[in-house]
Write an enzyme that holds these catalytic residues in place. Sequence first.
Site, short mmCIF file in Angstrom:
data_model
loop_
_atom_site.label_atom_id
_atom_site.label_comp_id
_atom_site.label_asym_id
_atom_site.label_seq_id
_atom_site.Cartn_x
_atom_site.Cartn_y
_atom_site.Cartn_z
N HIS A 1 2.30 -4.68 -6.15
CA HIS A 1 2.77 -4.31 -4.81
C HIS A 1 2.15 -5.21 -3.75
O HIS A 1 1.21 -5.97 -4.02
CB HIS A 1 2.42 -2.85 -4.52
CG HIS A 1 0.94 -2.56 -4.62
ND1 HIS A 1 0.04 -2.94 -3.64
CD2 HIS A 1 0.21 -1.96 -5.58
CE1 HIS A 1 -1.17 -2.58 -3.98
NE2 HIS A 1 -1.11 -1.99 -5.17
N HIS B 1 1.04 -2.54 -10.36
CA HIS B 1 -0.31 -2.61 -9.80
C HIS B 1 -1.11 -3.78 -10.38
O HIS B 1 -0.68 -4.40 -11.36
CB HIS B 1 -1.03 -1.30 -10.07
CG HIS B 1 -0.27 -0.10 -9.62
ND1 HIS B 1 -0.46 0.49 -8.38
CD2 HIS B 1 0.72 0.62 -10.23
CE1 HIS B 1 0.37 1.52 -8.25
NE2 HIS B 1 1.09 1.61 -9.35
N ASP B 2 -2.28 -4.03 -9.81
CA ASP B 2 -3.13 -5.10 -10.33
C ASP B 2 -3.48 -4.86 -11.80
O ASP B 2 -3.42 -5.78 -12.63
CB ASP B 2 -4.40 -5.25 -9.49
CG ASP B 2 -5.17 -3.94 -9.29
OD1 ASP B 2 -4.75 -2.90 -9.84
OD2 ASP B 2 -6.20 -3.97 -8.57
#
Length: 369
Positions: free
Chosen positions: A43, A284-285
């Site tokens: 994101h 996400h990461d």
Amino acid sequence: MEILIKRIYILTILMIHISRYISLAIFIKNKESLELVAVVHRHGDRTPLEFYENDPYKDVEKYWPIGVGQLSNRGKLQLYNLGKTLRKDYKTFIPRYSTQAVRVNSSSFDRTLMSAASLLAGMFPPIGDQIWNYQLLWQPIPVHSTPLNKDMILSQLAPCPRYWEEYAKVITELAKNVTQEDEKLFEYLTKYTGQNISSYCDVGSIYTTLLVEDRNGLTLPKWTSRVYPDQLLLKTEMCVASYTWNSVLKRFFGGPLVKEILHQFEKKSTGHIKDMKLFLYSSHDSTVVSLLRALDFKGLIYPDFGASAIFELHLVQQKYYVKMFYSNFAESIHFELDIPSCSTPCPLDELLKTTEYVRSVDWETQCFE
């Protein structure tokens, strides 16, 4: 004479082999052979998820009026620009949006859902009969998500006791390997943050908060200059990597996404999804890192906001190949990667074999053994 003939024969075979791969590389590079694309992205820029005890900017109403963990305007622009980049790269392959050709999946967080919507606005502005409002060159595109307690692929928050049991063992082992330098860093952070810092993931929490505050133009406390960003970034990379530290963790935390992508590639190769051209995954990461590590990429990374991994499926001479690209930032060039344990270019059947272990997890049974 016989030896000469043998050498000429071997040289001829070698030249045919080299010629085949040169022509194959050129064909793939021109995307004439492209069959399917999968994009996994983090994101965009967000507000902090949490604050440390002595954080001068923890007044949410004053500094973060949109709330914690929410996509910022900068984050929207990052993903919009990523969408424009993807449009430029794949405009010929996917000239316009259609429900038959594009599927968008997101974890069930506001920031990932909004990131997906921002990317789609940049990638698929309405064309021709898709234009429904000439004052707004945008079109609604569905984004699908799974409840967090059932999502094993993107948020990776579906319950899995077996995973967390193994993860606890890894954390115990990592704690044994903490160096004196690490201990000094933990003590320093504990002193100035006002809370106990005793692990790499504690450090990661501080780093991501400082990163967001720094990116939003807030002046960081003077004590941070000794450790931010470099020292904190390294420990943050260790934290994110710990989720897939060994082969067992890779199966549970990265395997399901590898399985999802390659399953779609398999279906395309067997003609079961003839019209599909693009799968998008807003995540996400930890999702991006676990995907790379499940594919056996080495080294430590921390994906920045909007980082993305792209997989391409190509059909050349009746054989399917997979290419992979990566960018650590939303607005930078995607560099091609050599997929570990697979020849280059990577045949799909070979990749399926080398990833069989990480794709073999049976979540419903093995998580609760």
